[in-house]
Design a protein around this motif. Sequence first.
Motif, mmCIF file in Angstrom:
data_model
loop_
_atom_site.group_PDB
_atom_site.id
_atom_site.type_symbol
_atom_site.label_atom_id
_atom_site.label_comp_id
_atom_site.label_asym_id
_atom_site.label_seq_id
_atom_site.Cartn_x
_atom_site.Cartn_y
_atom_site.Cartn_z
ATOM 1 N N ASN A 53 0.753 -1.092 -0.038
ATOM 2 C CA ASN A 53 -0.033 -0.009 -0.012
ATOM 3 C C ASN A 53 0.687 1.067 0.081
ATOM 4 O O ASN A 53 0.182 2.274 0.565
ATOM 5 N N MET A 54 1.976 1.514 -0.523
ATOM 6 C CA MET A 54 2.981 2.453 -0.408
ATOM 7 C C MET A 54 3.535 2.504 -2.088
ATOM 8 O O MET A 54 4.313 1.568 -2.362
ATOM 9 N N SER A 55 3.381 3.614 -2.595
ATOM 10 C CA SER A 55 4.153 3.560 -4.032
ATOM 11 C C SER A 55 5.212 4.660 -3.826
ATOM 12 O O SER A 55 5.242 5.442 -2.814
ATOM 13 N N PHE A 56 6.047 4.899 -4.919
ATOM 14 C CA PHE A 56 7.140 5.600 -4.883
ATOM 15 C C PHE A 56 6.639 7.121 -4.698
ATOM 16 O O PHE A 56 7.096 8.065 -4.045
ATOM 17 N N VAL A 57 5.720 7.519 -5.542
ATOM 18 C CA VAL A 57 4.977 8.812 -5.504
ATOM 19 C C VAL A 57 4.393 8.892 -4.009
ATOM 20 O O VAL A 57 4.703 10.226 -3.531
ATOM 21 N N ASP A 58 3.803 7.965 -3.423
ATOM 22 C CA ASP A 58 3.284 8.325 -1.918
ATOM 23 C C ASP A 58 4.523 8.731 -1.046
ATOM 24 O O ASP A 58 4.561 9.615 -0.117
ATOM 25 N N VAL A 59 5.662 7.859 -1.264
ATOM 26 C CA VAL A 59 6.838 8.437 -0.419
ATOM 27 C C VAL A 59 7.408 9.855 -0.749
ATOM 28 O O VAL A 59 7.737 10.578 0.110
ATOM 29 N N SER A 76 9.106 8.934 -16.316
ATOM 30 C CA SER A 76 8.184 7.534 -16.443
ATOM 31 C C SER A 76 8.611 6.314 -15.709
ATOM 32 O O SER A 76 8.023 5.564 -15.160
ATOM 33 N N ALA A 77 10.116 6.409 -15.731
ATOM 34 C CA ALA A 77 10.709 5.186 -15.176
ATOM 35 C C ALA A 77 10.495 5.026 -13.547
ATOM 36 O O ALA A 77 10.693 4.011 -13.019
ATOM 37 N N ALA A 78 10.487 6.407 -12.931
ATOM 38 C CA ALA A 78 10.489 6.480 -11.563
ATOM 39 C C ALA A 78 8.954 6.101 -11.148
ATOM 40 O O ALA A 78 8.963 5.483 -10.152
ATOM 41 N N ARG A 79 7.950 5.937 -11.952
ATOM 42 C CA ARG A 79 6.618 5.615 -11.778
ATOM 43 C C ARG A 79 6.546 3.829 -11.378
ATOM 44 O O ARG A 79 5.894 3.585 -10.532
ATOM 45 N N ASP A 80 7.894 3.389 -11.915
ATOM 46 C CA ASP A 80 7.757 1.831 -11.743
ATOM 47 C C ASP A 80 8.668 1.588 -10.485
ATOM 48 O O ASP A 80 8.697 0.395 -10.290
ATOM 49 N N VAL A 81 9.294 2.341 -9.803
ATOM 50 C CA VAL A 81 10.087 2.039 -8.695
ATOM 51 C C VAL A 81 9.152 1.429 -7.552
ATOM 52 O O VAL A 81 8.048 2.088 -7.066
ATOM 53 N N THR A 82 9.446 0.356 -7.146
ATOM 54 C CA THR A 82 8.807 -0.356 -5.974
ATOM 55 C C THR A 82 9.295 0.008 -4.591
ATOM 56 O O THR A 82 10.560 0.057 -4.430
ATOM 57 N N ALA A 126 16.530 12.861 -7.458
ATOM 58 C CA ALA A 126 16.997 12.482 -8.795
ATOM 59 C C ALA A 126 16.669 11.508 -9.458
ATOM 60 O O ALA A 126 16.218 11.432 -10.404
ATOM 61 N N LEU A 127 15.887 10.457 -8.589
ATOM 62 C CA LEU A 127 15.169 9.371 -9.161
ATOM 63 C C LEU A 127 13.731 9.849 -9.642
ATOM 64 O O LEU A 127 13.492 9.257 -10.745
ATOM 65 N N ALA A 128 13.156 10.623 -9.027
ATOM 66 C CA ALA A 128 11.714 11.217 -9.436
ATOM 67 C C ALA A 128 11.926 12.060 -10.880
ATOM 68 O O ALA A 128 11.153 12.033 -11.740
ATOM 69 N N ARG A 129 13.363 12.487 -11.289
ATOM 70 C CA ARG A 129 13.495 13.595 -12.211
ATOM 71 C C ARG A 129 14.312 12.581 -13.435
ATOM 72 O O ARG A 129 14.433 13.178 -14.461
ATOM 73 N N GLY A 130 14.470 11.287 -13.171
ATOM 74 C CA GLY A 130 15.126 10.495 -13.833
ATOM 75 C C GLY A 130 16.470 10.713 -14.102
ATOM 76 O O GLY A 130 17.272 10.395 -14.983
ATOM 77 N N ARG A 131 17.209 11.499 -13.094
ATOM 78 C CA ARG A 131 18.755 11.579 -13.211
ATOM 79 C C ARG A 131 19.409 10.956 -12.093
ATOM 80 O O ARG A 131 20.548 11.318 -11.585
ATOM 81 N N GLY A 132 18.829 9.814 -11.680
ATOM 82 C CA GLY A 132 19.532 9.227 -10.384
ATOM 83 C C GLY A 132 20.156 8.111 -10.805
ATOM 84 O O GLY A 132 20.782 8.005 -12.165
ATOM 85 N N PRO A 133 20.779 7.337 -10.397
ATOM 86 C CA PRO A 133 21.385 6.000 -10.446
ATOM 87 C C PRO A 133 20.847 5.176 -11.614
ATOM 88 O O PRO A 133 19.745 5.125 -11.540
ATOM 89 N N ALA A 134 21.705 4.379 -12.266
ATOM 90 C CA ALA A 134 21.019 3.415 -13.384
ATOM 91 C C ALA A 134 20.063 2.428 -12.738
ATOM 92 O O ALA A 134 18.996 2.463 -13.265
ATOM 93 N N GLN A 135 20.264 1.909 -11.771
ATOM 94 C CA GLN A 135 19.426 0.931 -10.867
ATOM 95 C C GLN A 135 19.533 1.326 -9.346
ATOM 96 O O GLN A 135 20.489 1.656 -8.715
ATOM 97 N N ALA A 136 18.188 1.119 -8.919
ATOM 98 C CA ALA A 136 18.044 1.551 -7.423
ATOM 99 C C ALA A 136 16.884 0.703 -6.667
ATOM 100 O O ALA A 136 15.822 0.145 -7.294
ATOM 101 N N PHE A 137 16.927 0.577 -5.551
ATOM 102 C CA PHE A 137 16.105 -0.122 -4.698
ATOM 103 C C PHE A 137 15.814 0.607 -3.462
ATOM 104 O O PHE A 137 16.658 1.129 -2.887
ATOM 105 N N LEU A 138 14.454 0.861 -3.480
ATOM 106 C CA LEU A 138 14.270 1.671 -2.479
ATOM 107 C C LEU A 138 13.375 1.185 -1.253
ATOM 108 O O LEU A 138 12.599 0.303 -1.456
ATOM 109 N N ALA A 139 13.835 1.129 -0.173
ATOM 110 C CA ALA A 139 13.331 0.463 1.134
ATOM 111 C C ALA A 139 12.955 1.205 2.420
ATOM 112 O O ALA A 139 13.776 2.490 2.550
#
Length: 199
Positions: A53-59, A76-82, A126-139
């Motif tokens: 029940n938590m999306s990247f947008v929520d965070v 657009s890629a940031a919308r898929d961040v789990t 940076a992740l939200a704007r698409g200027r972050g790392p190539a791959q990321a894991f948010l916890a």
Amino acid sequence: MTKAKRPLTSLKGQVLIAMPGMEDSRFHRTVIYVCEHSTQGTMGLVLNRPMQNMSFVDVLQQVNVLDDEDGVLLASAARDVTVYKGGPVETGRGFVLHTGDYHIDQATHRISDDVSLTETLEVLRALARGRGPAQAFLALGYAGWTGGQLENELQRNSWLNGPATPELLFSSNCETKYEAALGALGVDPALLSTSSGHA
């Protein structure tokens, strides 16, 4: 004559894989990436517990990185961040595990040549704007052990430890991470028992 203590073999940069006999139900079938391991204690992030029940947008909205008036265009890629449950400690605290191509001075902690950890709002922007790392894991939250606690659990066969691969860290397919982590050790999950040794 006192017995000399064996030097600590650091598990930093490895994964912990919960054994079938894991007594703590919060860690049943978990794979944990070890971010820090010393005589003072251990800190890691659970890799296979997505938040329902938590999306990247929520965070982003909760920490005021993104709001309706800001006009920030979410990449657009940031919308898929789990967003994952990193563990039961400090569950409101965010951690971004990411590839080594991204670094913030005095904020990014290098874990290995290829993996770093950053805890600032700047990495979220940076992740939200698409200027972050190539791959990321948010916890949110982390798993923690006091000095010697993890070693005792390893001796009781609660965990296996093994290599961390980019797929384990950054794949969004959580259902297969447990089996994949065991597979990297050449272990068949069906053959595991609570009495197995550790790697």
